[in-house]
Each structure stands twice: as C-alpha cells, then as structure tokens.
Enzyme design. Structure first.
Site, short mmCIF file in Angstrom:
data_model
loop_
_atom_site.label_atom_id
_atom_site.label_comp_id
_atom_site.label_asym_id
_atom_site.label_seq_id
_atom_site.Cartn_x
_atom_site.Cartn_y
_atom_site.Cartn_z
CE1 TYR A 107 -19.08 -32.48 -17.58
CE2 TYR A 107 -20.94 -32.51 -16.06
CZ TYR A 107 -20.07 -31.81 -16.88
OH TYR A 107 -20.17 -30.46 -17.01
NE ARG A 148 -22.13 -29.23 -21.29
CZ ARG A 148 -21.67 -29.38 -20.04
NH1 ARG A 148 -20.41 -29.73 -19.84
NH2 ARG A 148 -22.47 -29.19 -19.01
N PRO A 165 -13.12 -28.41 -9.97
CG PRO A 165 -14.19 -26.36 -10.20
CD PRO A 165 -12.87 -27.04 -10.44
CG ASN A 166 -18.81 -28.98 -9.10
OD1 ASN A 166 -19.23 -29.08 -7.97
ND2 ASN A 166 -18.72 -27.81 -9.73
CG ASN A 211 -11.63 -31.54 -16.72
OD1 ASN A 211 -11.97 -30.36 -16.85
ND2 ASN A 211 -12.47 -32.54 -16.85
CG HIS A 224 -12.75 -29.70 -21.22
ND1 HIS A 224 -12.88 -29.09 -20.00
CD2 HIS A 224 -11.90 -28.94 -21.95
CE1 HIS A 224 -12.13 -28.00 -19.99
NE2 HIS A 224 -11.52 -27.89 -21.16
CG ASP A 282 -1.74 -15.26 -14.63
OD1 ASP A 282 -1.78 -15.26 -15.88
OD2 ASP A 282 -2.11 -14.28 -13.95
NE ARG A 305 -20.61 -31.77 -12.61
CZ ARG A 305 -19.64 -31.05 -13.16
NH1 ARG A 305 -18.42 -31.56 -13.23
NH2 ARG A 305 -19.87 -29.86 -13.63
CB ALA A 332 -16.66 -24.44 -13.49
CD GLU A 364 -8.51 -26.60 -22.19
OE1 GLU A 364 -7.68 -25.99 -22.90
OE2 GLU A 364 -9.67 -26.20 -22.02
C1 DQA Z 1 -15.82 -30.02 -17.99
C2 DQA Z 1 -16.59 -29.00 -18.82
C3 DQA Z 1 -16.80 -27.71 -18.05
O1 DQA Z 1 -17.52 -26.77 -18.83
C4 DQA Z 1 -17.60 -27.98 -16.77
O2 DQA Z 1 -17.72 -26.81 -16.02
C5 DQA Z 1 -17.06 -29.09 -15.98
C6 DQA Z 1 -16.49 -30.26 -16.63
C7 DQA Z 1 -15.72 -31.40 -18.69
O3 DQA Z 1 -14.91 -32.19 -18.26
O4 DQA Z 1 -16.49 -31.66 -19.62
O5 DQA Z 1 -17.17 -29.10 -14.76
O6 DQA Z 1 -14.50 -29.54 -17.80
#
Ligand code: DQA
Length: 145
Positions: free
Chosen positions: A24, A109, A11-12, A76, A102, A89, A19, A79, A100
């Site tokens: 980011y 943070r 998300p986002n 990624n 980020h 799961d 953003r 959140a 994974e």
């Molecule tokens: C994120 C880090 C997460 O804590 C955050 O909620 C995101 C982006 C990152 O890519 O740094 O939306 O996954």
C-alpha cells in the site's frame, strides 16, 4: 459555485504508512488527504475526506453526500469493495458520479479481490498506482462536469 469533492476511505486505510507498505505504500492517510486537498484548493474547489472502519458509517456518509453539496465522490471502499451490497446500494441511491480507487491492483492479488460490488456503477476505476491513483481521480473529478 465552487466544485465540492468528497473522498471516502474504507476500513484499515487509517493504518496507511504502517500497513503492509510493500503493498500500500509508505504514505499515511493524512499525507494523502493533504495532497488531495492541495489539488482542490489550487482549483478553488472544496474537498472533504472521510474514513471509517464501519460499513454503516460509510453508508451514512454516502447518503449525507446527497444533501451536502457534494458534486463528485472518490471512494476506496477497501475490503468492503468485495463484500458490500449496502455500499453499492448507497452509491446507487445518491446517484452522484464517482471513481473507485485502489492503491494496489486487486487483479494481481487473491481471487476474492477481483470482484467489485461497485465497479459497474463507477465512472471509472483506478487501481495499482498507489497514492497517485487518488491524485489522478481528483484531477479528473475537478475537470468533470
Ligand atoms: C484496497 C484493496 C482491497 O482489496 C483491500 O481490502 C484494501 C485496500 C486498495 O486500496 O488496494 O483494504 O482497496
């Protein structure tokens, strides 16, 4: 057979570029995906990207990966990293190797970002390197066997 990678964005992340660019970065999601596709194509591999703001859609896409030829997932979960037993799961169920990623370093943070529901299932985690983290993950996945 050509290697097939699946990149999943949570998300986002569709808002990347506008953003919180100080956290980011300035690259849009389309720019990141195009760059990852370039890496894969140069190695004659296939790469598909998927973004959703919805937990269930992400679970559905992970489940689909079990039957669509995906060899490796770069994810990624944004959140949902810090909240989603369902995504954990799903990743455990399909049992595909994954990294994974980020963009930011969650450990620098808020405290709630220090918990990942998927890190112990991952081959590894890359965080804090911005979009280079995705590129490093894809480069690793292309070598992984
Ligand atoms: C994120 C880090 C997460 O804590 C955050 O909620 C995101 C982006 C990152 O890519 O740094 O939306 O996954």
């Amino acid at each position: 057979m050509a290697k097939s990678l699946l990149v999943i964005h949570g998300p986002n992340l569709n808002l990347l570029g506008s953003r919180e660019p100080h956290i980011y970065g300035a690259s849009t999601l389309d720019e990141i995906d195009a760059s990852l596709l370039g890496l894969a194509v140069a190695r004659e591999a296939q790469l598909r990207s998927f973004q959703s703001n919805h937990e269930g859609a992400l679970v559905d896409r992970i489940q689909q990966a079990a039957g669509d030829g995906t060899d490796f997932i770069v994810i990624n979960p944004a959140a949902f990293t810090h909240t989603s037993v369902a995504i954990r799961d799903a990743l455990a169920s399909v049992a595909l190797p994954f990294i994974e990623v980020h963009l930011s370093n969650p450990y620098r943070r808020e405290a709630f970002r220090s918990r990942s529901y998927i890190a112990d299932l991952a081959i590894g985690t890359i965080s804090g390197l911005g979009s280079a983290g995705y590129r490093n993950a894809v480069a690793f996945a292309l070598e992984f066997s």
